[in-house]
Design a protein around this motif. Structure first.
Motif, PDB file in Angstrom:
ATOM      1  N   LYS A 179      31.176 -86.240 -41.128  1.00  0.00           N
ATOM      2  CA  LYS A 179      30.838 -84.834 -40.959  1.00  0.00           C
ATOM      3  C   LYS A 179      30.397 -84.268 -42.305  1.00  0.00           C
ATOM      4  O   LYS A 179      31.011 -84.552 -43.344  1.00  0.00           O
ATOM      5  CB  LYS A 179      32.031 -84.040 -40.424  1.00  0.00           C
ATOM      6  N   LEU A 180      29.339 -83.485 -42.275  1.00  0.00           N
ATOM      7  CA  LEU A 180      28.790 -82.882 -43.487  1.00  0.00           C
ATOM      8  C   LEU A 180      29.449 -81.526 -43.710  1.00  0.00           C
ATOM      9  O   LEU A 180      29.461 -80.671 -42.822  1.00  0.00           O
ATOM     10  CB  LEU A 180      27.277 -82.719 -43.354  1.00  0.00           C
ATOM     11  N   LEU A 181      30.015 -81.333 -44.899  1.00  0.00           N
ATOM     12  CA  LEU A 181      30.644 -80.069 -45.277  1.00  0.00           C
ATOM     13  C   LEU A 181      29.727 -79.344 -46.256  1.00  0.00           C
ATOM     14  O   LEU A 181      29.282 -79.941 -47.244  1.00  0.00           O
ATOM     15  CB  LEU A 181      32.013 -80.303 -45.919  1.00  0.00           C
ATOM     16  N   LEU A 182      29.471 -78.069 -46.002  1.00  0.00           N
ATOM     17  CA  LEU A 182      28.594 -77.271 -46.860  1.00  0.00           C
ATOM     18  C   LEU A 182      29.320 -75.999 -47.282  1.00  0.00           C
ATOM     19  O   LEU A 182      29.874 -75.282 -46.438  1.00  0.00           O
ATOM     20  CB  LEU A 182      27.307 -76.888 -46.117  1.00  0.00           C
ATOM     21  N   THR A 183      29.323 -75.717 -48.599  1.00  0.00           N
ATOM     22  CA  THR A 183      29.885 -74.441 -49.068  1.00  0.00           C
ATOM     23  C   THR A 183      28.762 -73.422 -49.186  1.00  0.00           C
ATOM     24  O   THR A 183      27.678 -73.722 -49.667  1.00  0.00           O
ATOM     25  CB  THR A 183      30.576 -74.618 -50.435  1.00  0.00           C
ATOM     26  N   ASN A 184      29.076 -72.206 -48.758  1.00  0.00           N
ATOM     27  CA  ASN A 184      28.118 -71.099 -48.818  1.00  0.00           C
ATOM     28  C   ASN A 184      28.728 -70.021 -49.707  1.00  0.00           C
ATOM     29  O   ASN A 184      29.766 -69.457 -49.392  1.00  0.00           O
ATOM     30  CB  ASN A 184      27.846 -70.549 -47.417  1.00  0.00           C
ATOM     31  N   ARG A 185      28.087 -69.757 -50.845  1.00  0.00           N
ATOM     32  CA  ARG A 185      28.686 -68.883 -51.840  1.00  0.00           C
ATOM     33  C   ARG A 185      28.292 -67.413 -51.682  1.00  0.00           C
ATOM     34  O   ARG A 185      28.494 -66.601 -52.588  1.00  0.00           O
ATOM     35  CB  ARG A 185      28.339 -69.364 -53.247  1.00  0.00           C
ATOM     36  N   ALA A 186      27.718 -67.044 -50.533  1.00  0.00           N
ATOM     37  CA  ALA A 186      27.358 -65.640 -50.303  1.00  0.00           C
ATOM     38  C   ALA A 186      28.622 -64.789 -50.179  1.00  0.00           C
ATOM     39  O   ALA A 186      29.591 -65.175 -49.518  1.00  0.00           O
ATOM     40  CB  ALA A 186      26.513 -65.508 -49.038  1.00  0.00           C
TER      41      ALA A 186
ATOM     42  N   TYR B 120      19.984 -78.518 -55.967  1.00  0.00           N
ATOM     43  CA  TYR B 120      21.293 -78.086 -56.454  1.00  0.00           C
ATOM     44  C   TYR B 120      22.308 -79.202 -56.150  1.00  0.00           C
ATOM     45  O   TYR B 120      22.178 -80.301 -56.665  1.00  0.00           O
ATOM     46  CB  TYR B 120      21.684 -76.745 -55.820  1.00  0.00           C
ATOM     47  N   GLY B 121      23.316 -78.948 -55.319  1.00  0.00           N
ATOM     48  CA  GLY B 121      24.315 -79.980 -55.038  1.00  0.00           C
ATOM     49  C   GLY B 121      23.725 -81.173 -54.310  1.00  0.00           C
ATOM     50  O   GLY B 121      22.729 -81.047 -53.581  1.00  0.00           O
ATOM     51  N   MET B 122      24.323 -82.352 -54.515  1.00  0.00           N
ATOM     52  CA  MET B 122      23.829 -83.574 -53.860  1.00  0.00           C
ATOM     53  C   MET B 122      24.968 -84.564 -53.697  1.00  0.00           C
ATOM     54  O   MET B 122      25.952 -84.534 -54.454  1.00  0.00           O
ATOM     55  CB  MET B 122      22.692 -84.195 -54.671  1.00  0.00           C
TER      56      MET B 122
ATOM     57  N   ILE C 248      20.863 -80.434 -51.550  1.00  0.00           N
ATOM     58  CA  ILE C 248      20.639 -79.014 -51.310  1.00  0.00           C
ATOM     59  C   ILE C 248      19.357 -78.635 -52.061  1.00  0.00           C
ATOM     60  O   ILE C 248      19.258 -78.839 -53.274  1.00  0.00           O
ATOM     61  CB  ILE C 248      21.837 -78.179 -51.794  1.00  0.00           C
ATOM     62  N   ASN C 249      18.382 -78.098 -51.348  1.00  0.00           N
ATOM     63  CA  ASN C 249      17.024 -77.974 -51.884  1.00  0.00           C
ATOM     64  C   ASN C 249      16.468 -76.572 -51.639  1.00  0.00           C
ATOM     65  O   ASN C 249      17.119 -75.718 -51.026  1.00  0.00           O
ATOM     66  CB  ASN C 249      16.135 -79.041 -51.211  1.00  0.00           C
ATOM     67  N   ASN C 250      15.246 -76.357 -52.137  1.00  0.00           N
ATOM     68  CA  ASN C 250      14.532 -75.086 -51.909  1.00  0.00           C
ATOM     69  C   ASN C 250      15.386 -73.884 -52.308  1.00  0.00           C
ATOM     70  O   ASN C 250      15.582 -72.955 -51.524  1.00  0.00           O
ATOM     71  CB  ASN C 250      14.087 -74.964 -50.445  1.00  0.00           C
ATOM     72  N   ASN C 251      15.886 -73.962 -53.560  1.00  0.00           N
ATOM     73  CA  ASN C 251      16.663 -72.831 -54.097  1.00  0.00           C
ATOM     74  C   ASN C 251      17.868 -72.517 -53.207  1.00  0.00           C
ATOM     75  O   ASN C 251      18.130 -71.355 -52.873  1.00  0.00           O
ATOM     76  CB  ASN C 251      15.775 -71.595 -54.280  1.00  0.00           C
ATOM     77  N   SER C 252      18.598 -73.570 -52.784  1.00  0.00           N
ATOM     78  CA  SER C 252      19.866 -73.464 -52.041  1.00  0.00           C
ATOM     79  C   SER C 252      19.716 -72.922 -50.630  1.00  0.00           C
ATOM     80  O   SER C 252      20.646 -72.337 -50.072  1.00  0.00           O
ATOM     81  CB  SER C 252      20.869 -72.588 -52.817  1.00  0.00           C
TER      82      SER C 252
ATOM     83  N   CYS D 199      22.560 -69.497 -49.381  1.00  0.00           N
ATOM     84  CA  CYS D 199      23.262 -69.562 -50.666  1.00  0.00           C
ATOM     85  C   CYS D 199      24.129 -70.822 -50.727  1.00  0.00           C
ATOM     86  O   CYS D 199      25.282 -70.783 -51.162  1.00  0.00           O
ATOM     87  CB  CYS D 199      24.136 -68.323 -50.861  1.00  0.00           C
ATOM     88  N   LEU D 200      23.567 -71.940 -50.275  1.00  0.00           N
ATOM     89  CA  LEU D 200      24.321 -73.192 -50.288  1.00  0.00           C
ATOM     90  C   LEU D 200      24.576 -73.647 -51.725  1.00  0.00           C
ATOM     91  O   LEU D 200      23.727 -73.455 -52.602  1.00  0.00           O
ATOM     92  CB  LEU D 200      23.551 -74.272 -49.527  1.00  0.00           C
ATOM     93  N   ASN D 201      25.741 -74.259 -51.935  1.00  0.00           N
ATOM     94  CA  ASN D 201      26.094 -74.623 -53.302  1.00  0.00           C
ATOM     95  C   ASN D 201      26.454 -76.098 -53.464  1.00  0.00           C
ATOM     96  O   ASN D 201      25.940 -76.777 -54.320  1.00  0.00           O
ATOM     97  CB  ASN D 201      27.280 -73.776 -53.784  1.00  0.00           C
ATOM     98  N   ASP D 202      27.362 -76.595 -52.626  1.00  0.00           N
ATOM     99  CA  ASP D 202      27.827 -77.969 -52.773  1.00  0.00           C
ATOM    100  C   ASP D 202      28.038 -78.573 -51.401  1.00  0.00           C
ATOM    101  O   ASP D 202      28.132 -77.852 -50.383  1.00  0.00           O
ATOM    102  CB  ASP D 202      29.133 -77.996 -53.582  1.00  0.00           C
ATOM    103  N   LEU D 203      28.155 -79.891 -51.358  1.00  0.00           N
ATOM    104  CA  LEU D 203      28.300 -80.589 -50.081  1.00  0.00           C
ATOM    105  C   LEU D 203      29.092 -81.872 -50.267  1.00  0.00           C
ATOM    106  O   LEU D 203      29.169 -82.423 -51.360  1.00  0.00           O
ATOM    107  CB  LEU D 203      26.936 -80.881 -49.455  1.00  0.00           C
ATOM    108  N   ALA D 204      29.714 -82.318 -49.169  1.00  0.00           N
ATOM    109  CA  ALA D 204      30.497 -83.552 -49.164  1.00  0.00           C
ATOM    110  C   ALA D 204      30.523 -84.082 -47.746  1.00  0.00           C
ATOM    111  O   ALA D 204      30.250 -83.343 -46.780  1.00  0.00           O
ATOM    112  CB  ALA D 204      31.918 -83.309 -49.673  1.00  0.00           C
ATOM    113  N   ILE D 205      30.869 -85.363 -47.603  1.00  0.00           N
ATOM    114  CA  ILE D 205      30.858 -86.003 -46.288  1.00  0.00           C
ATOM    115  C   ILE D 205      32.236 -86.603 -46.023  1.00  0.00           C
ATOM    116  O   ILE D 205      32.802 -87.311 -46.863  1.00  0.00           O
ATOM    117  CB  ILE D 205      29.762 -87.085 -46.214  1.00  0.00           C
TER     118      ILE D 205
END
Length: 429
Positions: A205-212, A401-403, A415-419, A194-200
């Motif tokens: 370092k890659l930060l990933l939000t998981n909205r589950a 989704y997020g990029m 963020i690909n393949n339906n998050s 359930c990935l949504n957004d990302l930042a570096i």
């Protein structure tokens, strides 16, 4: 552009510093006013004391000089009496005496005249014309009354100019991204779907939000590829942004109408700030944070989370947004819409797009946005006039989704393949 951004950032900080100084000066004025009132009675007493001292000194000077002058007058009278007596004697002999008597008297008076001459010269040389005056000073000061002091110290805001390259070296023109080539997929921790957004971050370092709902976390991948750690959040996150040039990131928590600050140096949570509306998308400028959410609302915050301004730009939810500092424009992504707004909320243009997906900018200011249902990523010029497809299904794009770009704009993360996954594409110039 870096020089311009540095100048604008410094000026904004300097403006805030000046406002703070004005407030401090206003508070100081009331305190000093009370202090002046407290010493007012002391001032009046000192004025009376000074007047009394001056009157006493005046009387003393008057008596002293009167005494000296009167003594001189007595001496003058004595000498004057003797001379007039001698003069009368000579006049008498001129009229009634013989020549022999007159000659003898004149001869006797020579020594008397010489002695009188010495006395007169002495009295003249020792006599002075004395006047007493009062010097009423224009700048009257009373000792020990106190004075205002002004402390001047260097401003805490500093500006460090970015060094230009030497004149003999040709400045390399910013190249345009010609195409993208698929590189790899980030090896995600199991269960992330359930990935949504990302930042570096500044240290890559890659930060990933998981909205589950069951897994409200911010995931961290060092070097943008290897799992490092995860930060447990109080509710499911949505957007994430790294504040430019700092070791701080901010995550939106729509379920709590709040944002969460993250220390990216040690990957710990800092302050959580209430923004009082359901917030989704987030971006950052030079020294401002912009949070988008329900009812087309954007709130402007400083880097400490204080709300400074509200911008109402339409309706619907703002799920993704990016801010252009140079042109002071927002690029807002909501369902089936990509819109450009000025900082005052004025619409610049609006474009129909496919579904809901992320939006980002390259070094030249071009806008990249995903087509969720069309499974592609398109690039649009800053003015919205020119648009071209950069990535499509043949390149592996599937419901993006997020990029975002990495810090040196050599890679694009999607963020690909339906998050459920993160694809990495190399930028070719």
């Amino acid at each position: 552009m870096q020089d311009i951004n540095q100048l604008i950032t410094t000026l904004n900080k300097l403006h805030d510093n000046r406002e703070s100084n004005l407030l401090r000066l206003s508070k100081t004025k009331s305190v000093i006013t009370n202090q002046i009132s407290e010493v007012k009675s002391q001032l009046l007493k000192q004025i009376d004391d000074v007047e009394r001292d001056l009157q006493t000194e005046l009387s003393s000077l008057q008596r002293k000089n009167e005494t000296e002058i009167n003594i001189q007058k007595e001496e003058i009278a004595k000498v004057l009496y003797r001379l007039k007596t001698n003069q009368n004697e000579i006049d008498f002999l001129k009229d009634h005496g013989s020549n022999n008597q007159l000659f003898y008297a004149l001869h006797q008076h020579v020594s008397i005249i010489k002695s009188a001459e010495v006395n007169v010269q002495k009295m003249v040389s020792s006599s002075h014309e004395i006047d007493i005056a009062f010097d009423a000073k224009k700048d009257i000061r009373i000792d020990l009354f106190g004075q205002l002091s002004e402390t001047v110290k260097p401003c805490q805001v500093q500006y460090k100019s970015k060094k230009f390259q030497q004149a003999q070296i040709m400045t390399e023109k910013i190249k345009r991204i010609v195409k993208f080539e698929k590189d790899t997929k980030v090896k995600l921790k199991a269960g992330l779907d359930c990935l949504n957004d990302l930042a570096i971050t500044v240290d890559n370092k890659l930060l990933l939000t998981n909205r589950a709902l069951f897994d409200p976390k911010l995931y961290v991948y060092r070097d943008c590829k290897d799992y490092d750690t995860e930060i447990i959040l109080s509710s499911k996150p949505y957007g994430v942004v790294v504040l430019h040039g700092t070791d701080r990131a901010v995550v939106t928590l729509p379920g709590e109408d709040s944002i969460q600050f993250i220390n990216t140096a040690n990957m710990t949570k800092d302050d959580k700030v209430k923004v009082s509306f359901t917030c989704y998308g987030i971006t950052a400028g030079r020294d401002r944070i912009y949070v988008g959410g329900t009812d087309g609302t954007i709130k402007v915050l400083d880097t400490n989370g204080t709300i400074l301004k509200l911008i109402k730009q339409g309706s619907g939810n703002i799920n993704f947004l990016v801010y252009d500092d140079c042109h002071e424009q927002f690029f807002v992504r909501s369902h089936n819409k990509l819109q450009c707004f000025r900082l005052d909320g004025t619409l610049v243009y609006s474009k129909d797009v496919s579904g809901l997906a992320g939006v980002t900018r390259d070094r030249q200011g071009n806008i990249y946005y995903g087509g969720y249902h069309t499974s592609n990523i398109q690039r649009m010029s800053l003015d919205g006039e020119n648009c071209e497809e950069m990535l499509k299904e043949d390149d592996g794009i599937d419901r993006p989704y997020g990029m975002c770009f990495n810090n040196d704009f050599t890679k694009l993360f999607v963020i690909n393949n339906n998050s459920t996954s993160v694809f990495v594409y190399n930028c070719r110039y």
